[in-house]
Each structure stands twice: as C-alpha cells, then as structure tokens.
Design an enzyme around this catalytic site. Structure first.
Site, PDB file in Angstrom:
ATOM      1  N   ASP A  25       6.244  27.203  35.381  1.00  0.00           N
ATOM      2  CA  ASP A  25       5.308  26.113  35.705  1.00  0.00           C
ATOM      3  C   ASP A  25       5.969  25.079  36.614  1.00  0.00           C
ATOM      4  OD1 ASP A  25       2.841  24.701  35.387  1.00  0.00           O
ATOM      5  OD2 ASP A  25       3.832  23.323  33.999  1.00  0.00           O
ATOM      6  N   ALA A  29       9.748  23.227  31.689  1.00  0.00           N
ATOM      7  CA  ALA A  29      10.505  21.963  31.635  1.00  0.00           C
ATOM      8  C   ALA A  29      10.721  21.414  33.048  1.00  0.00           C
ATOM      9  CB  ALA A  29      11.815  22.163  30.898  1.00  0.00           C
ATOM     10  N   ARG A  30      11.689  21.934  33.754  1.00  0.00           N
ATOM     11  CA  ARG A  30      11.921  21.513  35.133  1.00  0.00           C
ATOM     12  C   ARG A  30      12.570  22.640  35.912  1.00  0.00           C
ATOM     13  NH1 ARG A  30       8.878  18.156  34.344  1.00  0.00           N
ATOM     14  NH2 ARG A  30       8.980  15.908  34.711  1.00  0.00           N
ATOM     15  N   ASP A  86      19.999  23.522  20.313  1.00  0.00           N
ATOM     16  CA  ASP A  86      19.896  22.116  20.699  1.00  0.00           C
ATOM     17  C   ASP A  86      21.018  21.376  19.993  1.00  0.00           C
ATOM     18  OD1 ASP A  86      19.266  19.346  20.900  1.00  0.00           O
ATOM     19  OD2 ASP A  86      17.151  19.828  21.223  1.00  0.00           O
ATOM     20  N   ARG A 109      10.536  17.258  21.309  1.00  0.00           N
ATOM     21  CA  ARG A 109       9.101  17.148  20.994  1.00  0.00           C
ATOM     22  C   ARG A 109       8.350  18.434  21.341  1.00  0.00           C
ATOM     23  NH1 ARG A 109      10.947  12.379  22.718  1.00  0.00           N
ATOM     24  NH2 ARG A 109      10.429  10.510  21.529  1.00  0.00           N
ATOM     25  N   HIS A 135       2.766  23.351  38.055  1.00  0.00           N
ATOM     26  CA  HIS A 135       3.159  22.209  37.203  1.00  0.00           C
ATOM     27  C   HIS A 135       1.945  21.685  36.423  1.00  0.00           C
ATOM     28  CE1 HIS A 135       6.397  18.846  36.865  1.00  0.00           C
ATOM     29  NE2 HIS A 135       5.638  18.862  35.787  1.00  0.00           N
ATOM     30  N   LEU A 136       1.426  22.568  35.569  1.00  0.00           N
ATOM     31  CA  LEU A 136       0.173  22.282  34.869  1.00  0.00           C
ATOM     32  C   LEU A 136       0.349  21.956  33.393  1.00  0.00           C
ATOM     33  CD1 LEU A 136      -2.337  25.041  36.076  1.00  0.00           C
ATOM     34  CD2 LEU A 136      -2.269  22.620  36.689  1.00  0.00           C
ATOM     35  N   GLY A 137       1.596  21.955  32.911  1.00  0.00           N
ATOM     36  CA  GLY A 137       1.822  21.774  31.464  1.00  0.00           C
ATOM     37  C   GLY A 137       1.077  20.587  30.896  1.00  0.00           C
ATOM     38  N   ALA A 138       1.101  19.476  31.624  1.00  0.00           N
ATOM     39  CA  ALA A 138       0.450  18.251  31.128  1.00  0.00           C
ATOM     40  C   ALA A 138      -0.945  18.098  31.723  1.00  0.00           C
ATOM     41  CB  ALA A 138       1.300  17.041  31.487  1.00  0.00           C
ATOM     42  N   GLU A 153       8.888  21.162  44.651  1.00  0.00           N
ATOM     43  CA  GLU A 153       7.445  21.309  44.397  1.00  0.00           C
ATOM     44  C   GLU A 153       6.642  20.597  45.482  1.00  0.00           C
ATOM     45  OE1 GLU A 153       6.644  20.087  40.352  1.00  0.00           O
ATOM     46  OE2 GLU A 153       7.846  21.714  39.532  1.00  0.00           O
TER      47      GLU A 153
HETATM   48  N1  LIG Z   1       5.399  21.012  32.775  1.00  0.00           N
HETATM   49  C1  LIG Z   1       5.002  19.787  32.454  1.00  0.00           C
HETATM   50  O1  LIG Z   1       3.927  19.350  32.863  1.00  0.00           O
HETATM   51  C2  LIG Z   1       5.865  18.939  31.577  1.00  0.00           C
HETATM   52  C3  LIG Z   1       7.227  19.114  31.517  1.00  0.00           C
HETATM   53  N2  LIG Z   1       7.980  18.344  30.682  1.00  0.00           N
HETATM   54  C4  LIG Z   1       9.419  18.561  30.667  1.00  0.00           C
HETATM   55  O2  LIG Z   1       9.801  18.957  29.359  1.00  0.00           O
HETATM   56  C5  LIG Z   1      11.004  18.292  29.027  1.00  0.00           C
HETATM   57  C6  LIG Z   1      11.113  18.205  27.515  1.00  0.00           C
HETATM   58  O3  LIG Z   1      10.129  17.352  27.021  1.00  0.00           O
HETATM   59  P1  LIG Z   1      10.198  16.798  25.515  1.00  0.00           P
HETATM   60  O4  LIG Z   1      10.310  17.920  24.570  1.00  0.00           O
HETATM   61  O5  LIG Z   1       9.058  15.870  25.367  1.00  0.00           O
HETATM   62  O6  LIG Z   1      11.572  16.002  25.551  1.00  0.00           O
HETATM   63  P2  LIG Z   1      12.461  15.569  24.304  1.00  0.00           P
HETATM   64  O7  LIG Z   1      13.369  14.515  24.815  1.00  0.00           O
HETATM   65  O8  LIG Z   1      11.604  15.248  23.131  1.00  0.00           O
HETATM   66  O9  LIG Z   1      13.304  16.876  23.955  1.00  0.00           O
HETATM   67  C7  LIG Z   1      14.318  17.369  24.772  1.00  0.00           C
HETATM   68  C8  LIG Z   1      15.328  18.059  23.874  1.00  0.00           C
HETATM   69  O10 LIG Z   1      16.285  18.703  24.707  1.00  0.00           O
HETATM   70  C9  LIG Z   1      17.532  18.629  24.034  1.00  0.00           C
HETATM   71  N3  LIG Z   1      18.625  18.874  24.965  1.00  0.00           N
HETATM   72  C10 LIG Z   1      19.143  18.060  25.908  1.00  0.00           C
HETATM   73  N4  LIG Z   1      20.142  18.676  26.559  1.00  0.00           N
HETATM   74  C11 LIG Z   1      20.267  19.907  26.009  1.00  0.00           C
HETATM   75  C12 LIG Z   1      21.117  21.015  26.251  1.00  0.00           C
HETATM   76  N5  LIG Z   1      22.053  20.996  27.198  1.00  0.00           N
HETATM   77  N6  LIG Z   1      20.943  22.136  25.512  1.00  0.00           N
HETATM   78  C13 LIG Z   1      19.979  22.190  24.561  1.00  0.00           C
HETATM   79  N7  LIG Z   1      19.158  21.157  24.263  1.00  0.00           N
HETATM   80  C14 LIG Z   1      19.297  20.046  24.987  1.00  0.00           C
HETATM   81  C15 LIG Z   1      17.541  17.232  23.444  1.00  0.00           C
HETATM   82  O11 LIG Z   1      18.476  17.124  22.393  1.00  0.00           O
HETATM   83  C16 LIG Z   1      16.099  17.102  22.966  1.00  0.00           C
HETATM   84  O12 LIG Z   1      15.970  17.487  21.613  1.00  0.00           O
HETATM   85  C17 LIG Z   1      10.871  16.927  29.734  1.00  0.00           C
HETATM   86  O13 LIG Z   1      12.125  16.325  29.951  1.00  0.00           O
HETATM   87  C18 LIG Z   1      10.185  17.294  31.022  1.00  0.00           C
HETATM   88  O14 LIG Z   1      11.135  17.583  32.020  1.00  0.00           O
HETATM   89  C19 LIG Z   1       7.423  17.395  29.868  1.00  0.00           C
HETATM   90  C20 LIG Z   1       6.084  17.171  29.904  1.00  0.00           C
HETATM   91  C21 LIG Z   1       5.197  17.875  30.812  1.00  0.00           C
HETATM   92  O1  LIG Z   2       2.852  14.084  35.762  1.00  0.00           O
HETATM   93  C1  LIG Z   2       2.557  15.202  35.372  1.00  0.00           C
HETATM   94  O2  LIG Z   2       1.431  15.623  35.215  1.00  0.00           O
HETATM   95  C2  LIG Z   2       3.695  16.115  35.042  1.00  0.00           C
HETATM   96  C3  LIG Z   2       4.111  15.907  33.626  1.00  0.00           C
HETATM   97  C4  LIG Z   2       5.561  16.093  33.457  1.00  0.00           C
HETATM   98  O3  LIG Z   2       6.175  16.926  34.074  1.00  0.00           O
HETATM   99  C5  LIG Z   2       6.247  15.230  32.509  1.00  0.00           C
HETATM  100  O4  LIG Z   2       5.568  14.477  31.781  1.00  0.00           O
HETATM  101  O5  LIG Z   2       7.477  15.279  32.463  1.00  0.00           O
END
Ligand SMILES: NC(=O)C1=CN([C@@H]2O[C@H](COP(=O)(O)OP(=O)(O)OC[C@H]3O[C@@H](n4cnc5c(N)ncnc54)[C@H](O)[C@@H]3O)[C@@H](O)[C@H]2O)C=CC1
Ligand SMILES: O=C(O)CCC(=O)C(=O)O
Length: 308
Positions: free
Chosen positions: A256, A231-232, A171, A151, A279-282, A261
């Site tokens: 981020d 991401a993480r 991916d 996403r 950790h401000l992405g969201a 943390e």
């Molecule tokens: N900084 C923040 O505030 C936020 C951080 N995140 C992080 O971002 C991550 C991704 O979020 P979304 O895109 O919504 O998740 P998503 O599930 O939509 O996309 C993750 C993608 O990673 C791919 N993937 C999994 N393992 C892989 C690998 N070894 N190599 C390459 N691709 C691989 C999957 O096939 C999938 O297409 C979340 O799991 C979360 O940890 C999400 C929201 C807020």
């Molecule tokens: O809770 C938050 O604001 C962090 C968001 C996040 O890292 C996530 O949705 O994976």
C-alpha cells in the site's frame, strides 16, 4: 485585527474544515506544489498535513510565525520533527484515528493475496474463465508474522487470530504478556523472518527502520512468503524485494506504500505477483473524519493558548 492564518495542505473532510473556518483565515493549498506551499506558510501560525506534504527544514524555516504542525494521521516521517521542536513548533499527530481502518485493509490485502482476488477479477473482466489459474491458499493454519506490534499490529493480530492463523510478532518495545492479550506470540526477528507464511509490517519509518528488510533479511524468508506492507515504503528495500519476487524467492507482495509516492519508477510496479494500492490504509470516511478532527482540535487548542 487580522485573523491567524492556518494552512491545510492535504485533503481534509469538509466537516473538519468547517470547524476551523470561524477561527482563522483558512488557506487550502496543494502540499505537493512546493512553490505554493512555501509562499503560503510565510505568515501561517498552523499547518495541517497528511502524508502528501513534506514538512522539511526549508518549509519550517520559511514559516517564522508557525506554532504547530498537526498531522491528520499517524506517520510523522514526512515532518522534520527535531528541527520543528528546536524552532519551538509543536508537532502532533492523531494516533488512534485510523488504526481500525488500516488493520481492516491489511486483512483485506492478506485475503486478496492468498486467494488471488484482484488478478481473478481482472481476468473475468477480460472475458476469461480459467478457474484453475487462481488456486489459492487458506489463512487458517498459516503463520502470520507481525513486524511492529503497536496499535495497528495489535488490531491485525486480533482480526487474523479469528481467521485461525497462528500469530507471531517481533517488537522490542512490547512484552510477551501484552502480545498474548491479542493472541500473538513474541518471537525473535530471525524467527519472524524464517517461519512466517505471511509477514505484515506495522512500524514507523525512521532512520532505524529504513531498509530494515534488505537483501540479507529477505534471503532468510520462506519462498512461499506473502509480504504485506501498509506501513511505509522504504522499510523494505524495493530493489531487493523486486529481485526476490522476480526470482521466486518470495511468492507475492501486497503493498500500500512506496518509497516514492506516486511510485513512478518503483521496480515493484507491474510485477505479476505484486498487488499494489495507492496508500489507502486510512482511506475511509470514518478514519479521515477522526484524523481531521483531531488535527483541527489540536490547532484550535494551540491558537487559544497562544491567544492568537
Ligand atoms: N497505509 C496507511 O494509510 C497508514 C500507515 N500507517 C503506518 O503504520 C505505522 C504504524 O502505525 P501504528 O501501529 O499506529 O503505530 P504505533 O506507534 O502504535 O506502533 C508502532 C510499533 O512499532 C514498533 N517498532 C518500532 N521500531 C521497531 C522495530 N525496529 N522492530 C519492531 N517493532 C518496532 C513500536 O515499538 C510500536 O509498538 C505508522 O507509523 C505509519 O507509518 C499508519 C496509518 C495509516
Ligand atoms: O494521510 C493519509 O491518509 C495516510 C495515512 C497514513 O499513512 C498515516 O496516518 O500514517
């Protein structure tokens, strides 16, 4: 009759809590305070968290009446999903709630990094005016590598193709046709590492992805690379990244997220070529409202189905 106890252990917008209040005894706690958390979940039927609360075996074992853990956000790496499900506890997240916010923030980090915006602003605030110290680079014509084209990765691709970047992605779960829809070309992991000018990470943290970018992977990137991680923490080995940034084997990083943390002891803190954010992405009103609402609605559905 006593009302079902719902514990919320990370901050949620008041508007979302207001939807819960009529249906339960709402208990607001600080999920980082373990003793308080463990005491609070003892009679809880639902637990709502963001990323600040570790919902591990100990917490789940302490909550025999628990029916649902709802994550007001995406990453579930702070929840022991396997144990929860084996104990009959539903685990849900809010998949689309913060996608756009994270993608926009990522774009911000890329531009800020290539144009040294944060360091330059700090410089001016200190009364300086050395314009030549902050010569930057254009995004246009550079290659953006996306690790994880889900996403967030796809929304980043859409936005940065508009900046005329050449977007490549790795991916294993995405087809070339799906990648092409957002202007990205699927490549191998090795090509992603060796040809990206900017490499941005958008995959979940799991045992399989922890340390995915370690010493040997970071040794293959261009020395001019700008690495972005929203991401993480822990997907990139922090010691290996810090060493590469110090030695000039990677030009800069915008981070981020951190393995721990807040990142009290991270070797990445205080490096001049690291732009770090908490950790401000969201961190937008809209994302938090969507994530909170989604979690609350999931909890209300489970309470209704269970008749509690
Ligand atoms: N900084 C923040 O505030 C936020 C951080 N995140 C992080 O971002 C991550 C991704 O979020 P979304 O895109 O919504 O998740 P998503 O599930 O939509 O996309 C993750 C993608 O990673 C791919 N993937 C999994 N393992 C892989 C690998 N070894 N190599 C390459 N691709 C691989 C999957 O096939 C999938 O297409 C979340 O799991 C979360 O940890 C999400 C929201 C807020
Ligand atoms: O809770 C938050 O604001 C962090 C968001 C996040 O890292 C996530 O949705 O994976």
């Amino acid at each position: 009759m006593s009302r079902p106890v719902v514990v919320v252990s990370d901050p949620l917008p008041e508007a979302t809590l207001a939807e819960l209040r009529p249906h339960c005894e709402l208990r607001l706690v600080d999920g980082r305070d373990r003793a308080d958390l463990l005491a609070s979940v003892a009679d809880a039927v639902a637990l709502i968290v963001r990323s600040g609360t570790q919902v591990d075996h100990e917490v789940l074992a302490q909550a025999p009446a628990l029916k649902i853990v709802a994550r007001a956000g995406v990453g579930l790496d702070n929840v022991d999903v396997t144990y929860a499900r084996s104990a009959g506890v539903t685990v849900v997240n809010a998949p689309d709630s913060n996608t756009v916010s994270v993608a926009e923030f990522t774009v911000g980090l890329v531009i800020a990094s290539l144009r040294h915006i944060c360091a330059a602003a700090q410089h001016v605030s200190e009364g300086e005016w050395r314009r030549s110290a902050f010569m930057g680079g254009e995004l246009a014509g550079r290659t953006l590598g996306i690790l994880g084209l889900g996403r967030v990765g796809r929304q980043v691709a859409r936005r940065l193709t508009a900046f005329e970047m050449h977007v490549i992605a790795y991916d294993p779960h995405v087809s070339a046709a799906e990648a092409a829809e957002v202007g990205a070309e699927l490549v191998t992991f090795d090509t992603l590492l060796t040809t990206s000018d900017v490499l941005t990470i958008h995959l979940p943290k799991s045992p399989a992805t922890t340390g995915l970018l370690g010493e040997s992977e970071l040794a293959r990137v261009k020395p001019s690379l700008c690495l972005v991680n929203t991401a993480r923490g822990g997907i990139v080995d922090e010691n290996a990244l810090a060493a590469a940034l110090k030695d000039g084997r990677i030009a800069c990083a915008a981070l981020d997220v951190f393995a721990e943390e807040p990142p009290r002891a991270s070797p990445l803190l205080h490096l001049p070529n690291v732009l770090a954010t908490p950790h401000l992405g969201a961190g937008t009103d809209s994302a938090q409202l969507r994530a909170g609402r989604s979690a609350v609605h999931s909890v209300l559905r489970v309470l209704e189905t269970a008749g509690v």
